[in-house]
Design an enzyme around this catalytic site. Structure first.
Site, mmCIF file in Angstrom:
data_model
loop_
_atom_site.group_PDB
_atom_site.id
_atom_site.type_symbol
_atom_site.label_atom_id
_atom_site.label_comp_id
_atom_site.label_asym_id
_atom_site.label_seq_id
_atom_site.Cartn_x
_atom_site.Cartn_y
_atom_site.Cartn_z
ATOM 1 N N ARG A 21 38.168 38.505 41.972
ATOM 2 C CA ARG A 21 37.101 37.471 42.162
ATOM 3 C C ARG A 21 36.443 37.161 43.691
ATOM 4 O O ARG A 21 37.406 37.525 44.521
ATOM 5 C CB ARG A 21 37.626 36.187 41.818
ATOM 6 C CG ARG A 21 38.232 36.176 40.257
ATOM 7 C CD ARG A 21 39.143 34.820 39.910
ATOM 8 N NE ARG A 21 39.527 34.962 38.660
ATOM 9 C CZ ARG A 21 40.928 35.194 38.268
ATOM 10 N NH1 ARG A 21 41.659 35.797 39.430
ATOM 11 N NH2 ARG A 21 41.333 35.155 36.946
ATOM 12 N N LYS B 58 43.390 32.710 41.185
ATOM 13 C CA LYS B 58 43.251 31.384 40.122
ATOM 14 C C LYS B 58 44.511 31.155 39.502
ATOM 15 O O LYS B 58 45.393 31.966 39.285
ATOM 16 C CB LYS B 58 42.224 32.092 39.090
ATOM 17 C CG LYS B 58 41.608 30.768 37.984
ATOM 18 C CD LYS B 58 40.873 31.588 37.281
ATOM 19 C CE LYS B 58 40.159 30.540 36.150
ATOM 20 N NZ LYS B 58 39.206 31.006 35.534
ATOM 21 N N HIS C 263 29.858 37.704 41.022
ATOM 22 C CA HIS C 263 31.017 37.819 40.310
ATOM 23 C C HIS C 263 30.846 38.890 39.093
ATOM 24 O O HIS C 263 31.808 39.408 38.588
ATOM 25 C CB HIS C 263 31.139 36.412 39.351
ATOM 26 C CG HIS C 263 32.291 36.072 38.734
ATOM 27 N ND1 HIS C 263 33.591 36.080 39.239
ATOM 28 C CD2 HIS C 263 32.791 36.141 37.235
ATOM 29 C CE1 HIS C 263 34.666 36.035 38.282
ATOM 30 N NE2 HIS C 263 34.064 35.956 37.241
ATOM 31 N N ARG D 117 32.936 42.072 39.352
ATOM 32 C CA ARG D 117 34.176 41.740 38.520
ATOM 33 C C ARG D 117 33.950 42.410 37.101
ATOM 34 O O ARG D 117 34.809 43.244 36.590
ATOM 35 C CB ARG D 117 34.636 40.762 38.705
ATOM 36 C CG ARG D 117 36.066 40.454 37.941
ATOM 37 C CD ARG D 117 36.533 39.107 38.166
ATOM 38 N NE ARG D 117 37.627 38.287 37.424
ATOM 39 C CZ ARG D 117 38.784 38.510 37.388
ATOM 40 N NH1 ARG D 117 39.097 39.448 38.628
ATOM 41 N NH2 ARG D 117 39.711 38.006 36.614
ATOM 42 N N HIS E 10 44.484 38.012 35.192
ATOM 43 C CA HIS E 10 44.065 37.342 33.962
ATOM 44 C C HIS E 10 45.463 36.685 33.279
ATOM 45 O O HIS E 10 46.443 37.229 33.582
ATOM 46 C CB HIS E 10 43.540 37.942 32.721
ATOM 47 C CG HIS E 10 42.222 38.052 32.854
ATOM 48 N ND1 HIS E 10 41.541 39.101 32.291
ATOM 49 C CD2 HIS E 10 41.266 37.474 33.735
ATOM 50 C CE1 HIS E 10 40.027 39.016 32.581
ATOM 51 N NE2 HIS E 10 39.872 37.942 33.455
ATOM 52 N N TYR F 178 36.064 41.306 27.356
ATOM 53 C CA TYR F 178 35.012 42.315 27.994
ATOM 54 C C TYR F 178 34.636 43.317 26.972
ATOM 55 O O TYR F 178 33.717 44.180 27.011
ATOM 56 C CB TYR F 178 35.671 43.081 29.227
ATOM 57 C CG TYR F 178 35.729 42.043 30.287
ATOM 58 C CD1 TYR F 178 34.765 41.828 31.090
ATOM 59 C CD2 TYR F 178 36.897 41.731 30.790
ATOM 60 C CE1 TYR F 178 34.840 41.056 32.418
ATOM 61 C CE2 TYR F 178 37.278 40.828 31.905
ATOM 62 C CZ TYR F 178 35.862 40.620 32.626
ATOM 63 O OH TYR F 178 36.177 39.997 33.826
#
Length: 314
Positions: free
Chosen positions: A143, A168, A243, A246, A277, A286
């Site tokens: 990120r 995150k 972004h 990514r 994640h 995705y």
């Protein structure tokens, strides 16, 4: 603010923050909502009060009003377990809401064009900083905020690793780097250190003042470079953003896995861990993010087209 709801709100925020959420904006909005209920002399959340409060800002965008209501919905869901009289606003009461942006999937030539446009920036350090930022995102799928948050000590050239500590939800991970990436980062550090022999900040990537990069400013510079490089969005919902580097990394990885005939499902947890994640389900998004992936999946389901084929150069 009523004392009872204030206590429950504190418990609710503490619980969710223990799971890694910051909730600064949610806390501010919920405090305002409880204050609104106090002014009305009520301590019970109703759908009517929630919708009325969420719709209060004059001129607020539909997305913002829907977000306000969603914040109340989360708190009301928690409160309902303690007080069954609490009403939970259903979804869809207000128009708007958030939609995940359609990713702009960069090709190698797109990334090369961005790098070339970065050469037009004012100083060699600024050029190298933006090029390194783009390169690290493109090659690791990190990120943008994670790249900006990297300290110099997070880079281990000896072992070829990046340590992502400011991720995150507080997730921590180490990313292996290709030797060419290690060389590129080392080249950047040498240039940076010529500008700042005595570091101004511990950051790996620095501004012209030697301070840590501001992600908003980087995004604005990136947008200018994308325009100059002629990278036009496929639609208003799909425009080049940092972004999306990514996204492009994730899609390219999945395409490679599809084309080499391996078990994609078995590998998904690896990609999830690499991307940071919380669970593979987030990574499966995705699979529908690119027509190329859908086409490749369809090809693999066709018994007549399962024979190994020569890989095309990318």
């Amino acid at each position: 603010m009523t004392r009872e709801l204030s206590d429950v709100l504190a418990d609710y925020l503490a619980l969710r923050r223990s799971l890694g959420f910051s909730l600064n904006r949610d806390a501010k909005l919920l405090a305002q909502f409880i204050g609104y209920l106090g002014e009305r002399g009520t301590t019970t959340i109703t759908v009517a009060d929630a919708v009325t409060w969420a719709s209060l800002p004059v001129g607020g965008s539909p997305g913002w009003l829907a977000f306000r209501l969603a914040v109340v919905r989360g708190f009301a869901t928690y409160l309902h377990t303690l007080d069954p009289a609490t009403q939970i606003p259903p979804r869809g009461l207000l128009p708007g809401g958030t939609r995940r942006a359609v990713p702009y999937l960069y090709s190698p030539s797109d990334i090369a064009a961005l790098m070339a446009q970065a050469e037009t920036l004012k100083t060699p350090l600024r050029t190298a900083t933006i090029q390194t930022f783009i390169g690290v995102m493109a090659i690791t799928g990190m990120r943008g905020g994670e790249v900006v948050a990297l300290d110099d000590d997070d880079f281990d050239p000896g072992r070829g690793l990046l340590e992502v500590r400011h991720a995150k939800l507080g997730k921590w991970r180490r990313l292996p780097l290709h030797p060419t990436t290690v060389t590129a980062i080392n080249d950047y550090r040498r240039l940076r250190d010529r500008y700042f022999p005595v570091p101004v900040s511990p950051a790996l990537l620095v501004s012209m003042a030697g301070t840590r990069l501001n992600y908003i400013n980087v995004g604005q510079t990136f947008a200018r470079l994308a325009r100059r490089a002629g990278l036009a969005g496929r639609s208003g919902a799909s425009r080049p953003r940092p972004h999306d580097l990514r996204h492009a990394f994730a899609v390219a990885t999945l395409l490679d896995w599809c084309r080499d005939g391996g078990d994609v499902a078995a590998r998904m947890p690896l990609l999830s861990a690499y991307l940071g994640h919380t669970e593979p389900a987030n990574t499966y998004w995705y699979l529908q993010a690119a027509p190329e992936l859908l086409a490749e999946a369809a090809r693999r389901l066709d018994p007549e087209d399962r024979k190994p084929r020569q890989r095309e150069p990318r």
